[in-house]
Motif scaffolding. Structure first.
Motif, short mmCIF file in Angstrom:
data_model
loop_
_atom_site.label_atom_id
_atom_site.label_comp_id
_atom_site.label_asym_id
_atom_site.label_seq_id
_atom_site.Cartn_x
_atom_site.Cartn_y
_atom_site.Cartn_z
N LEU A 28 50.04 -56.80 -84.20
CA LEU A 28 49.45 -57.28 -83.12
C LEU A 28 47.93 -57.02 -83.31
O LEU A 28 46.96 -58.19 -82.81
CB LEU A 28 49.80 -56.32 -81.59
CG LEU A 28 49.51 -57.04 -80.48
CD1 LEU A 28 50.22 -58.25 -80.30
CD2 LEU A 28 49.82 -56.08 -79.37
N VAL A 29 47.40 -56.02 -84.00
CA VAL A 29 45.96 -56.05 -84.46
C VAL A 29 45.46 -57.04 -85.29
O VAL A 29 44.53 -57.85 -85.35
CB VAL A 29 45.47 -54.60 -84.92
CG1 VAL A 29 44.28 -54.72 -85.29
CG2 VAL A 29 45.81 -53.67 -84.06
N HIS A 30 46.44 -57.32 -86.14
CA HIS A 30 46.05 -58.44 -87.12
C HIS A 30 45.96 -59.91 -86.52
O HIS A 30 45.30 -60.67 -86.83
CB HIS A 30 47.23 -58.57 -88.20
CG HIS A 30 47.06 -57.55 -89.24
ND1 HIS A 30 48.19 -57.21 -90.21
CD2 HIS A 30 46.29 -56.64 -89.34
CE1 HIS A 30 47.92 -56.20 -90.63
NE2 HIS A 30 46.84 -55.77 -90.29
N ALA A 31 47.24 -60.23 -85.47
CA ALA A 31 46.88 -61.48 -84.51
C ALA A 31 45.73 -61.43 -83.80
O ALA A 31 45.14 -62.25 -83.61
CB ALA A 31 48.10 -61.39 -83.70
N ALA A 32 45.44 -60.27 -83.24
CA ALA A 32 43.97 -60.15 -82.62
C ALA A 32 42.69 -60.49 -83.75
O ALA A 32 41.90 -61.48 -83.04
CB ALA A 32 43.65 -59.04 -81.80
N ALA A 73 42.05 -52.73 -76.19
CA ALA A 73 43.27 -52.53 -75.23
C ALA A 73 44.61 -52.23 -75.96
O ALA A 73 45.28 -51.39 -75.75
CB ALA A 73 43.33 -53.66 -74.24
N VAL A 74 44.83 -53.02 -77.01
CA VAL A 74 45.71 -52.92 -77.78
C VAL A 74 45.81 -51.33 -78.64
O VAL A 74 46.83 -50.71 -78.57
CB VAL A 74 46.07 -54.21 -78.79
CG1 VAL A 74 46.92 -53.70 -79.84
CG2 VAL A 74 46.40 -55.39 -78.15
N MET A 75 44.69 -51.23 -79.05
CA MET A 75 44.33 -50.02 -79.80
C MET A 75 44.46 -48.83 -78.87
O MET A 75 45.14 -47.54 -79.07
CB MET A 75 43.21 -49.97 -80.46
CG MET A 75 43.23 -51.00 -81.68
SD MET A 75 41.66 -51.26 -82.67
CE MET A 75 40.67 -50.02 -82.81
N LEU A 76 44.11 -48.58 -77.66
CA LEU A 76 44.10 -47.92 -76.62
C LEU A 76 45.63 -47.55 -76.13
O LEU A 76 45.98 -46.34 -76.01
CB LEU A 76 43.09 -47.96 -75.61
CG LEU A 76 41.53 -47.95 -75.98
CD1 LEU A 76 41.00 -48.32 -74.45
CD2 LEU A 76 41.57 -46.23 -76.09
N THR A 77 46.40 -48.57 -75.83
CA THR A 77 47.72 -48.49 -75.32
C THR A 77 48.77 -48.23 -76.05
O THR A 77 49.75 -48.02 -75.69
CB THR A 77 47.96 -49.81 -74.25
OG1 THR A 77 47.80 -50.91 -75.17
CG2 THR A 77 46.90 -49.70 -73.24
N VAL A 159 39.58 -50.90 -67.62
CA VAL A 159 39.84 -49.49 -66.96
C VAL A 159 41.27 -49.28 -67.04
O VAL A 159 41.61 -48.17 -67.18
CB VAL A 159 39.38 -49.77 -65.57
CG1 VAL A 159 39.90 -48.62 -64.80
CG2 VAL A 159 37.77 -49.96 -65.49
N GLY A 160 42.08 -50.36 -66.88
CA GLY A 160 43.72 -50.16 -66.76
C GLY A 160 44.18 -49.38 -68.13
O GLY A 160 44.88 -48.79 -68.25
N ALA A 161 43.61 -50.21 -69.11
CA ALA A 161 43.86 -49.75 -70.85
C ALA A 161 43.26 -48.52 -70.83
O ALA A 161 44.10 -47.53 -71.48
CB ALA A 161 43.18 -50.81 -71.49
N VAL A 162 42.16 -47.87 -70.40
CA VAL A 162 41.86 -46.55 -70.67
C VAL A 162 42.64 -45.67 -69.66
O VAL A 162 43.23 -44.61 -70.35
CB VAL A 162 40.15 -46.50 -70.22
CG1 VAL A 162 39.88 -45.09 -70.20
CG2 VAL A 162 39.58 -47.43 -71.07
#
Length: 174
Positions: A28-32, A73-77, A159-162
């Motif tokens: 997912l990070v590579h896709a981003a 958001a991806v890295m936090l969740t 805020v939701g991701a955090v």
């Protein structure tokens, strides 16, 4: 072919390859990151069309804000970035068929269009497109409401991701 047309073809090919990598990447990070690359290619196309302000907005808003927000958001969740389930849908062929049929329909639709050979009319000497765009974005009768709703939605997503990232879940080891 002019140099600008050659640059356009190179950038278009680069953008298409990047966009393909966005949807085929397993991480997912590579896709981003491929999405950031795709958005940069679109910004270069805007610059080739002499839409310099839109190119800068593309870089600042889409690459600098939305794509980076998505990456954060991806890295936090997500703690484990590898999915254990199957990566391909069982009916991927139906999506591929719809994509091919849509492409064929667009090609047949645009094959008789004469707009590819026309050039745009010259703008008047005193035409200030940036001023008109700025007025449209902040005018109560134009796009101020969608502009502000988008900013509130992005803030709520951050805020939701955090919250999700730092909310202790039951059963999770610390």
């Amino acid at each position: 072919m002019t140099a600008q047309q050659i640059i356009f073809l190179i950038v278009a090919l680069y953008t298409l390859i990047s966009a393909t990598m966005v949807v085929t990447s397993r991480n997912l990070v590579h896709a981003a990151l491929w999405l950031v690359s795709t958005l940069f290619g679109v910004a270069v196309v805007y610059a080739l069309l002499n839409a310099n302000f839109i190119a800068v907005v593309q870089v600042v808003v889409y690459i600098g804000a939305i794509a980076i927000l998505f990456i954060f958001a991806v890295m936090l969740t997500r703690k484990d970035m590898r999915d254990t389930g199957p990566q391909m849908n069982k009916s991927w062929w139906a999506g591929a068929l719809v994509a091919v049929l849509t492409f064929a329909g667009l090609v047949s639709l645009l094959s008789g269009w004469t707009g590819f050979t026309k050039t745009a009319a010259q703008l008047p000497a005193g035409f200030d497109s940036i001023s008109l765009l700025g007025e449209a974005l902040v005018s109560p009768n134009a796009f101020v409401l969608p502009f502000e709703v988008a900013s509130v939605l992005l803030l709520a997503a951050l805020v939701g991701a955090v919250y999700v990232a730092f909310n202790p879940r039951s059963g999770d080891p610390k």
